[in-house]
Design an enzyme around this catalytic site. Structure first.
Site, PDB file in Angstrom:
ATOM      1  N   ASP A 144       1.851 -15.303   6.810  1.00 18.15           N
ATOM      2  CA  ASP A 144       1.522 -16.718   6.596  1.00 18.15           C
ATOM      3  C   ASP A 144       1.707 -17.108   5.130  1.00 18.15           C
ATOM      4  OD1 ASP A 144       0.936 -17.198   9.233  1.00 18.15           O
ATOM      5  OD2 ASP A 144      -1.249 -17.296   8.969  1.00 18.15           O
ATOM      6  N   TYR A 189      11.039   8.895   0.969  1.00 12.95           N
ATOM      7  CA  TYR A 189      10.959   7.877  -0.089  1.00 12.95           C
ATOM      8  C   TYR A 189      11.541   8.309  -1.433  1.00 12.95           C
ATOM      9  CZ  TYR A 189       7.846   5.678   3.296  1.00 12.95           C
ATOM     10  OH  TYR A 189       7.320   5.101   4.432  1.00 12.95           O
ATOM     11  N   HIS A 197      12.697  -2.706   2.234  1.00 15.36           N
ATOM     12  CA  HIS A 197      12.115  -1.413   2.608  1.00 15.36           C
ATOM     13  C   HIS A 197      13.004  -0.303   2.075  1.00 15.36           C
ATOM     14  CE1 HIS A 197       9.174  -3.385   5.070  1.00 15.36           C
ATOM     15  NE2 HIS A 197      10.154  -4.131   5.555  1.00 15.36           N
ATOM     16  N   ASN A 249       8.041  -5.699  -0.823  1.00 12.13           N
ATOM     17  CA  ASN A 249       7.907  -4.575   0.095  1.00 12.13           C
ATOM     18  C   ASN A 249       6.425  -4.485   0.439  1.00 12.13           C
ATOM     19  OD1 ASN A 249       7.811  -2.224   1.542  1.00 12.13           O
ATOM     20  ND2 ASN A 249       8.973  -0.982   0.080  1.00 12.13           N
ATOM     21  N   ARG A 257       4.959  10.955  -2.642  1.00 13.92           N
ATOM     22  CA  ARG A 257       4.668  10.664  -1.240  1.00 13.92           C
ATOM     23  C   ARG A 257       5.916  10.917  -0.381  1.00 13.92           C
ATOM     24  NH1 ARG A 257       4.684   4.575   1.271  1.00 13.92           N
ATOM     25  NH2 ARG A 257       3.960   5.152   3.341  1.00 13.92           N
ATOM     26  N   SER A 290      13.055   2.834   3.242  1.00 11.81           N
ATOM     27  CA  SER A 290      13.605   3.565   4.390  1.00 11.81           C
ATOM     28  C   SER A 290      14.186   2.579   5.403  1.00 11.81           C
ATOM     29  CB  SER A 290      12.486   4.382   5.051  1.00 11.81           C
ATOM     30  OG  SER A 290      11.472   3.516   5.551  1.00 11.81           O
ATOM     31  N   ARG A 329       7.227   0.440  13.437  1.00 14.12           N
ATOM     32  CA  ARG A 329       7.830  -0.058  12.189  1.00 14.12           C
ATOM     33  C   ARG A 329       8.980  -1.040  12.445  1.00 14.12           C
ATOM     34  NH1 ARG A 329       5.516   3.490   8.330  1.00 14.12           N
ATOM     35  NH2 ARG A 329       5.119   5.525   9.255  1.00 14.12           N
ATOM     36  N   HIS A 368       3.981  -4.536   9.055  1.00 13.20           N
ATOM     37  CA  HIS A 368       3.914  -4.402  10.512  1.00 13.20           C
ATOM     38  C   HIS A 368       2.595  -4.882  11.098  1.00 13.20           C
ATOM     39  CE1 HIS A 368       7.240  -1.928   9.334  1.00 13.20           C
ATOM     40  NE2 HIS A 368       6.469  -1.033   8.764  1.00 13.20           N
ATOM     41  N   ALA A 399       3.147  -0.831   4.783  1.00 16.12           N
ATOM     42  CA  ALA A 399       2.565  -0.816   6.132  1.00 16.12           C
ATOM     43  C   ALA A 399       2.088  -2.194   6.584  1.00 16.12           C
ATOM     44  CB  ALA A 399       1.416   0.186   6.184  1.00 16.12           C
ATOM     45  N   ARG A 414      12.996   4.654  12.473  1.00 14.74           N
ATOM     46  CA  ARG A 414      11.715   5.365  12.484  1.00 14.74           C
ATOM     47  C   ARG A 414      10.880   4.939  13.707  1.00 14.74           C
ATOM     48  NH1 ARG A 414       9.254   4.939   6.630  1.00 14.74           N
ATOM     49  NH2 ARG A 414       7.945   6.610   7.486  1.00 14.74           N
ATOM     50  N   PRO A 464       0.781  -1.226   0.000  1.00 17.02           N
ATOM     51  CA  PRO A 464       0.000   0.000   0.000  1.00 17.02           C
ATOM     52  C   PRO A 464       0.817   1.282   0.000  1.00 17.02           C
ATOM     53  CG  PRO A 464      -0.133  -1.096   2.131  1.00 17.02           C
ATOM     54  CD  PRO A 464       0.503  -2.058   1.181  1.00 17.02           C
ATOM     55  N   ASN A 465       0.320   2.216  -0.761  1.00 19.11           N
ATOM     56  CA  ASN A 465       0.862   3.585  -0.871  1.00 19.11           C
ATOM     57  C   ASN A 465       2.153   3.679  -1.676  1.00 19.11           C
ATOM     58  OD1 ASN A 465      -1.222   4.821   0.776  1.00 19.11           O
ATOM     59  ND2 ASN A 465      -0.290   3.730   2.487  1.00 19.11           N
ATOM     60  N   GLU A 523      12.711  -9.551   1.736  1.00 24.73           N
ATOM     61  CA  GLU A 523      11.933  -8.403   2.235  1.00 24.73           C
ATOM     62  C   GLU A 523      12.720  -7.117   1.989  1.00 24.73           C
ATOM     63  OE1 GLU A 523      11.007  -8.734   6.416  1.00 24.73           O
ATOM     64  OE2 GLU A 523      10.334  -6.640   6.541  1.00 24.73           O
TER      65      GLU A 523
HETATM   66  C1  DQA Z   1       8.227   1.030   3.867  1.00 22.93           C
HETATM   67  C2  DQA Z   1       8.300   1.248   5.374  1.00 22.93           C
HETATM   68  C3  DQA Z   1       6.935   1.029   6.023  1.00 22.93           C
HETATM   69  O1  DQA Z   1       7.035   1.233   7.431  1.00 22.93           O
HETATM   70  C4  DQA Z   1       5.937   2.019   5.470  1.00 22.93           C
HETATM   71  O2  DQA Z   1       4.652   1.769   6.009  1.00 22.93           O
HETATM   72  C5  DQA Z   1       5.892   2.029   3.987  1.00 22.93           C
HETATM   73  C6  DQA Z   1       7.139   1.883   3.239  1.00 22.93           C
HETATM   74  C7  DQA Z   1       9.547   1.359   3.171  1.00 22.93           C
HETATM   75  O3  DQA Z   1       9.721   0.926   2.038  1.00 22.93           O
HETATM   76  O4  DQA Z   1      10.396   2.077   3.719  1.00 22.93           O
HETATM   77  O5  DQA Z   1       4.855   2.274   3.389  1.00 22.93           O
HETATM   78  O6  DQA Z   1       7.945  -0.346   3.638  1.00 22.93           O
END
Ligand code: DQA
Length: 143
Positions: A90, A28, A103, A77, A23, A105, A114, A83, A80, A110, A15-16, A101
């Protein structure tokens, strides 16, 4: 005769992350993921790369199930949902394809919420904090 089988890798974004570029650019960056992905494809022409993004938890789980027994590697990735989502955790546990995995950031620098990930216990490895380059580093880990 010589057969060259291209390896298949998929990047799955949660998401996002469709908002990358506009954003919170201080966290980011200012590049869209589509632009970054085009650059990645150009840099690794011998690989078959694909990309999927969804803001919906169940769609991410469906995609993990769909590709999780057939591609060579998954770069995830979950944003959110990392977390919060027992379901995505699963799914990662239930598939056979290795998941790295990622990320953008450094989530450990942070907010405390997170710092926990439902993905990490079943990930092959974790790359975080290197901006969009984290995805390329994850890809390289498979090569
Ligand atoms: C993220 C870190 C997450 O905590 C956050 O909710 C994101 C992006 C990252 O790529 O740094 O949406 O996964």
């Amino acid at each position: 005769m010589y057969f060259y089988l291209m390896k298949n890798f998929i990047i799955i974004n949660g998401p996002n992350l469709n908002l990358l570029g506009k954003r919170e650019p201080l966290i980011y960056g200012d590049q869209t993921f589509e632009d970054y992905f085009i650059g990645l494809e150009k840099k690794y022409p011998a690989l078959n790369l694909s990309y999927f993004q969804s803001n919906i938890e169940g769609e991410l789980i469906d995609k993990l199930q769909e590709v999780g027994f057939k591609v060579d590697g998954i770069i995830l990735n979950a944003a959110a949902y990392t977390h919060t989502s027992v379901g995505i955790g699963d799914a990662v546990k239930g598939i056979t394809v290795p998941v790295v995995e990622v990320h953008i950031s450094n989530t450990f620098s942070r907010e405390e919420f997170r710092h926990h990930s439902y993905i990490s216990p079943n990930a092959k490895g974790i790359v975080l904090g290197f901006g969009l380059k984290s995805y390329e580093l994850a890809l390289k880990s498979f090569l």
